[in-house]
Write an enzyme that holds these catalytic residues in place. Structure first.
Site, PDB file in Angstrom:
ATOM      1  N   GLU A 180      28.978  61.010  46.632  1.00  0.00           N
ATOM      2  CA  GLU A 180      30.405  60.879  46.560  1.00  0.00           C
ATOM      3  C   GLU A 180      30.449  61.701  45.068  1.00  0.00           C
ATOM      4  OE1 GLU A 180      31.412  56.863  45.807  1.00  0.00           O
ATOM      5  OE2 GLU A 180      31.811  56.447  48.269  1.00  0.00           O
ATOM      6  N   LEU A 215      16.009  69.057  43.252  1.00  0.00           N
ATOM      7  CA  LEU A 215      16.211  67.576  43.584  1.00  0.00           C
ATOM      8  C   LEU A 215      16.049  66.780  42.292  1.00  0.00           C
ATOM      9  CD1 LEU A 215      14.341  67.065  47.072  1.00  0.00           C
ATOM     10  CD2 LEU A 215      16.932  67.877  46.620  1.00  0.00           C
ATOM     11  N   VAL A 226      25.111  58.604  41.150  1.00  0.00           N
ATOM     12  CA  VAL A 226      23.860  58.150  40.312  1.00  0.00           C
ATOM     13  C   VAL A 226      24.348  58.647  39.085  1.00  0.00           C
ATOM     14  CG1 VAL A 226      21.689  57.917  39.953  1.00  0.00           C
ATOM     15  CG2 VAL A 226      22.437  57.834  42.394  1.00  0.00           C
ATOM     16  N   HIS A 285      19.873  62.851  44.558  1.00  0.00           N
ATOM     17  CA  HIS A 285      19.378  63.092  45.880  1.00  0.00           C
ATOM     18  C   HIS A 285      18.522  62.284  46.433  1.00  0.00           C
ATOM     19  CE1 HIS A 285      20.100  67.532  44.091  1.00  0.00           C
ATOM     20  NE2 HIS A 285      20.885  67.322  45.174  1.00  0.00           N
ATOM     21  N   MET A 311      20.468  71.518  48.462  1.00  0.00           N
ATOM     22  CA  MET A 311      20.230  72.787  48.119  1.00  0.00           C
ATOM     23  C   MET A 311      18.968  72.920  47.236  1.00  0.00           C
ATOM     24  SD  MET A 311      23.602  75.237  47.931  1.00  0.00           S
ATOM     25  CE  MET A 311      24.242  75.036  46.500  1.00  0.00           C
TER      26      MET A 311
END
Length: 282
Positions: free
Chosen positions: A149, A33, A177, A37, A30
């Site tokens: 995740e 970023l 991350v 991403h 969406m």
């Protein structure tokens, strides 16, 4: 990298890649970023011949109109970030009218995975996720689609949809991350006050510590301790913490019930909801 705004052009460019025998990677986003991403796109580029990144703020997954209105839209910055850091081939950036020329009234069977945790807190959210992701799968026919995740429940929901609708693709789960202090990278982090940003890494620290607690405590006992330890920080308040089976999202009463156990948390940090999770067994 090419920016594409229409479904017809997207389908045409993907069809050319498929005709050339290329594997197709899809990274749905969406926008707004960040490093999380980018890690998905970079992995897609390393595993696929042709990569599509979608940037679309999907209205059907918002149950709060104000959240939809204020969601950051930073297309120019996102494109610059992708072009400078990845080898993505297509950025698909459509309008809402392009994706939904008529209202999407489809209802998906999300029994089990879509009714708990975020599904309970945000009615209709995951049905909206399935609406847009199923459309993207139909447009792109990806070989693999990549999801982070951090949004663990979303992955379970999408996997169920893929199974139920018999999509022929692989869902690739990619690790969370984190910033150096442990906080999961998220576009929401920019909304934290300095005080709440300083407190937020406590969430991951408690989750990490709870891996040791499972040696002597049941899932329910670990849950109670996690909630207490996070709530001991007066700037944080647990909305829910659930220890579940990683595939069905069924509540676990015993560690012996599954070989895949995950703890999922949502914490209110001031006005910002932060989500995170920890894998206990896999």
């Amino acid at each position: 990298m090419t920016i594409v705004n229409t479904v017809d052009e997207l389908k045409s460019r993907v069809a050319e890649a498929i005709a050339a025998g290329q594997t197709i990677g899809l990274v749905p986003t969406m926008g707004a970023l960040h490093e999380g991403h980018l890690s998905l796109v970079q992995r897609a580029c390393s595993e696929c011949d042709f990569v599509v990144v979608s940037i679309f703020v999907n209205p059907t997954q918002f149950n709060n109109p104000e959240d939809l209105r204020t969601y950051p839209r930073t297309l120019s910055a996102d494109v610059a970030l992708l072009s400078g850091s990845t080898d993505a081939d297509i950025v698909f950036a459509p309008t809402a009218e392009e994706i939904y020329p008529t209202p999407d009234t489809r209802q998906f069977d999300l029994t089990g995975v879509g009714e708990v945790m975020e599904g309970k807190q945000r009615p209709g959210h995951f049905n909206g996720v399935c609406q847009i992701v199923s459309k993207l799968f139909a447009y792109v026919s990806p070989t693999r689609a990549y999801f982070g995740e951090k949004d663990f429940q979303q992955i379970a929901v999408i996997k169920k949809m893929v199974h139920d609708l018999d999509f022929k693709l692989q869902i690739v789960d990619c690790p969370i991350v984190r910033h150096a202090d442990g906080l999961a990278v998220s576009s929401r982090n920019a909304l934290l006050t300095p005080e709440h940003r300083a407190a937020a890494p406590h969430i991951h620290a408690v989750l990490q510590a709870s891996i040791d607690w499972m040696k002597n405590l049941s899932p329910d006992e670990v849950t109670a301790r996690v909630v207490k330890e996070i709530d001991d920080n007066k700037l944080l308040k647990v909305e829910y913490y659930e220890i579940v089976d990683g595939l069905s999202l069924r509540h676990l009463s015993s560690w012996d019930e599954t070989s895949y156990a995950v703890g999922c948390v949502t914490v209110q940090a001031g006005n910002v909801r932060l989500i995170d999770n920890i894998i206990y067994k896999k």
